[in-house]
Design a protein around this motif. Sequence first.
Motif, short mmCIF file in Angstrom:
data_model
loop_
_atom_site.label_atom_id
_atom_site.label_comp_id
_atom_site.label_asym_id
_atom_site.label_seq_id
_atom_site.Cartn_x
_atom_site.Cartn_y
_atom_site.Cartn_z
N THR A 105 0.70 -1.18 -0.15
CA THR A 105 -0.01 -0.03 0.07
C THR A 105 0.99 1.16 -0.15
OG1 THR A 105 -0.12 0.08 2.40
CG2 THR A 105 -1.85 -1.14 1.21
N PHE A 106 0.11 2.44 -0.27
CA PHE A 106 0.67 3.63 -0.02
C PHE A 106 -0.27 4.68 0.20
CE2 PHE A 106 2.54 7.74 -1.77
CZ PHE A 106 3.62 7.61 -1.45
N PRO A 107 -0.02 5.51 1.42
CA PRO A 107 -1.01 6.41 1.84
C PRO A 107 -1.18 7.60 0.86
CG PRO A 107 0.90 6.79 3.01
CD PRO A 107 1.30 5.50 2.16
N PHE A 108 -2.63 7.76 0.58
CA PHE A 108 -2.77 8.95 -0.36
C PHE A 108 -4.24 9.33 -0.27
CE2 PHE A 108 -4.05 10.60 -4.69
CZ PHE A 108 -3.25 11.65 -4.84
N GLN A 109 -4.73 10.46 -0.20
CA GLN A 109 -5.83 11.23 -0.30
C GLN A 109 -6.88 10.24 1.09
OE1 GLN A 109 -7.67 10.68 -4.05
NE2 GLN A 109 -6.83 12.85 -4.70
N GLY A 110 -6.19 10.06 2.14
CA GLY A 110 -6.74 9.53 3.48
C GLY A 110 -7.05 7.92 3.18
N LEU A 111 -6.37 7.35 2.10
CA LEU A 111 -6.62 5.86 1.85
C LEU A 111 -5.23 5.44 1.87
CD1 LEU A 111 -8.81 3.76 1.43
CD2 LEU A 111 -8.67 4.13 -0.94
N ASP A 112 -5.03 4.10 2.16
CA ASP A 112 -3.86 3.14 1.95
C ASP A 112 -4.32 2.67 0.55
OD1 ASP A 112 -2.42 3.49 4.32
OD2 ASP A 112 -3.45 1.76 5.21
N GLN A 113 -3.69 3.36 -0.38
CA GLN A 113 -3.93 2.95 -1.86
C GLN A 113 -3.30 1.66 -2.14
OE1 GLN A 113 -5.78 4.72 -4.01
NE2 GLN A 113 -6.11 6.47 -2.75
N ARG A 114 -3.91 0.83 -3.07
CA ARG A 114 -3.55 -0.62 -3.54
C ARG A 114 -3.72 -0.50 -4.78
NH1 ARG A 114 -6.32 -4.86 0.67
NH2 ARG A 114 -7.85 -4.82 -1.36
N LEU A 115 -2.60 -1.36 -5.64
CA LEU A 115 -2.96 -1.42 -7.20
C LEU A 115 -4.21 -2.11 -7.47
CD1 LEU A 115 -1.91 -1.44 -10.02
CD2 LEU A 115 -0.78 -3.70 -9.60
N THR A 116 -4.63 -3.06 -6.55
CA THR A 116 -5.84 -3.91 -6.77
C THR A 116 -7.16 -3.31 -6.23
OG1 THR A 116 -5.26 -5.14 -4.68
CG2 THR A 116 -4.80 -5.92 -7.08
N GLY A 117 -7.07 -1.98 -5.49
CA GLY A 117 -8.24 -1.18 -5.01
C GLY A 117 -8.68 -1.85 -3.74
N VAL A 118 -9.88 -1.37 -3.41
CA VAL A 118 -10.71 -1.86 -2.33
C VAL A 118 -11.64 -3.05 -2.40
CG1 VAL A 118 -10.33 0.27 -1.06
CG2 VAL A 118 -12.35 -0.07 -2.48
N GLU A 119 -11.96 -3.39 -3.93
CA GLU A 119 -12.93 -4.54 -4.16
C GLU A 119 -12.01 -5.77 -3.84
OE1 GLU A 119 -16.08 -4.04 -4.70
OE2 GLU A 119 -16.08 -1.90 -4.58
N PRO A 120 -12.86 -6.90 -3.72
CA PRO A 120 -12.25 -8.15 -3.51
C PRO A 120 -11.51 -8.72 -4.61
CG PRO A 120 -14.52 -8.12 -2.66
CD PRO A 120 -14.27 -6.97 -3.49
N SER A 121 -10.45 -9.11 -4.58
CA SER A 121 -9.50 -9.63 -5.53
C SER A 121 -8.68 -10.90 -4.98
CB SER A 121 -8.80 -8.71 -6.26
OG SER A 121 -7.97 -8.09 -5.14
N ARG A 122 -8.27 -11.71 -6.05
CA ARG A 122 -7.53 -12.86 -5.55
C ARG A 122 -6.42 -13.35 -6.34
NH1 ARG A 122 -8.42 -17.99 -7.27
NH2 ARG A 122 -9.70 -17.93 -9.30
N VAL A 123 -5.38 -13.91 -5.89
CA VAL A 123 -4.44 -14.57 -6.89
C VAL A 123 -5.05 -15.81 -7.52
CG1 VAL A 123 -2.15 -15.91 -6.93
CG2 VAL A 123 -2.47 -13.70 -5.39
N VAL A 124 -4.91 -15.94 -8.91
CA VAL A 124 -5.44 -16.79 -9.57
C VAL A 124 -4.44 -18.18 -9.22
CG1 VAL A 124 -6.38 -17.85 -11.69
CG2 VAL A 124 -6.41 -15.23 -11.25
N ASP A 125 -4.54 -18.97 -8.35
CA ASP A 125 -3.84 -19.99 -8.00
C ASP A 125 -3.79 -21.20 -8.86
OD1 ASP A 125 -2.62 -18.96 -5.37
OD2 ASP A 125 -4.46 -19.29 -4.58
N GLU A 126 -5.01 -21.25 -9.50
CA GLU A 126 -5.21 -22.49 -10.36
C GLU A 126 -4.26 -22.46 -11.48
OE1 GLU A 126 -9.44 -21.33 -8.60
OE2 GLU A 126 -7.46 -20.23 -9.56
N ILE A 127 -3.45 -21.60 -11.99
CA ILE A 127 -2.73 -21.49 -13.03
C ILE A 127 -1.30 -21.40 -12.47
CG2 ILE A 127 -4.46 -20.38 -14.60
CD1 ILE A 127 -2.47 -17.85 -14.37
N LEU A 128 -0.94 -21.38 -11.26
CA LEU A 128 0.48 -21.58 -10.82
C LEU A 128 0.92 -22.68 -10.48
CD1 LEU A 128 -0.06 -18.52 -8.07
CD2 LEU A 128 0.49 -18.40 -10.77
N THR A 129 2.13 -23.08 -10.39
CA THR A 129 2.62 -24.27 -10.10
C THR A 129 2.75 -24.57 -8.78
OG1 THR A 129 5.00 -23.30 -10.36
CG2 THR A 129 4.03 -24.56 -12.26
#
Length: 492
Positions: free
Chosen positions: A468-492
């Motif tokens: 994260t990076f603090p900006f405009q009162g929010l800990d900003q993330r590349l993936t935002g605040v909506e739910p997201s996950r790693v696609v483990d099914e394509i990983l070894t």
Amino acid sequence: MNDLINELSRRAFLRRGSVGLGAAALATLEANAATPNPSSSGTNPHASSGRIGGLPELPHHAPKAKRAIYLFMSGAPSQMDMWDHKPKMAEWFDKDLPESIRQGQRLTTMTSGQARFPIAPSIYKFAPQGQNGTMVSELLPHMSKKVDDIALIKSMHTEAINHDPAITYICTGDQLPGKASLGSWLSYGLGTENENLPAFLVMTASWTGRKEAQALYNRLWGSGFLPSKYQGVALRSQGDPVLYLSNPDGIDPVVRRRMLDSLGRLNQHTAQQWGDPETRARIAQYEMAFRMQTSVPELADLSDEPQHVLDLYGPEVTKPGSYANCCLMARRMAERGVRFTQIFHRGWDQHGNLPKDLPNQCRDTDQPSAGLLTDLKQRGLLDDTLVVWGGEFGRTIYCQGKLTNETYGRDHHPKCFTVWLAGAGIQPGAVHGETDEFSYNVVKDPVHIRDLNATILNQMGIDHERFTFPFQGLDQRLTGVEPSRVVDEILT
């Protein structure tokens, strides 16, 4: 502003403390700003001992990838003509898309006024390829031989339906401009392995498809709220590889060095007086530019490449600015420790003459993309280099305008599209996700573009929720605040 406040607070503390201690500490701070030090591998068992810059707490876990190459097909490739085989659509030629499939979903203004939505089956033949019999279009004769090296995700989706917000979304994590790009996040968090080249390099390749193409703005590789030294550096195909890289007439390297030393002293004084972090970024960028005067021309000089390597990428590989040339340059960057390389190839926005323009786009990109994978694999670089291919959304199964076999187009479609990944812990030959028989809706294992970015970060050793990076009162993330996950099914 957060950095500035922290700096001002730090300087105020030093003034109130010992003068000698404060001067020594500030001098050390300025020296570090001018020449970044390698991250301490002693405090983080996963950190590379040769890394320059980056956050000491990163990576969060042992990375599979040391670097990444993103092949971005700007304009949205037609998934059902390349990767998402839909043979039943032949029976639906010129029949309207059923409302039960469309489900009242949003349309662009380019087709929302059409009286009909006639289905246009792909006119291209598909054949099973690789050990798993993955169906691949005849438009991709070279990539069809690489399906055992890549993982296909057929169930990508996004909310954005127009190009500019869609590309901004997938590149920066938000449809609105102002956020940091993926490459800038990686540069900020992981630093670089070569002090003479930027951590993040960008190339825009020429194309032979649709003449008109969507504009690309530098915010797609910009640093947003991160310090400006983390923005991508664009390489050009004509003149200096980087603007103003060469010295002006009458200025030799010795004179340039003296000028930079004098300018550096002024900037150091400004930084000490005001504590502005952008001043420190400017110091570092001037020094990087000086080193790039030697490193970048060497990078762009292909004279040391043997003919059998050039042949991997196709006949245009020595043409500056071609997609083939950019792919070879990406491999050379990977060898030299560039953290993130992004190639933009435009012209995939085929609204009107897909039967002519799509084959041209595929001829531009098919052999070079396959050649890049082969080249990286032969050199042992694919094991720790993540390669990503894809666009900002997909295209509709129904036709835009009048339907004929000679000329027709497809509209934007955010509900499903295909990307592929390779190398660095990606499961070779995997096929993830399914769409319905119309290639219109995801019916199994949906993957949002946030999930794709989370997976890229994961392979680089980063937990997207903790980065994260603090900006405009929010800990900003590349993936935002909506739910997201790693696609483990394509990983070894």
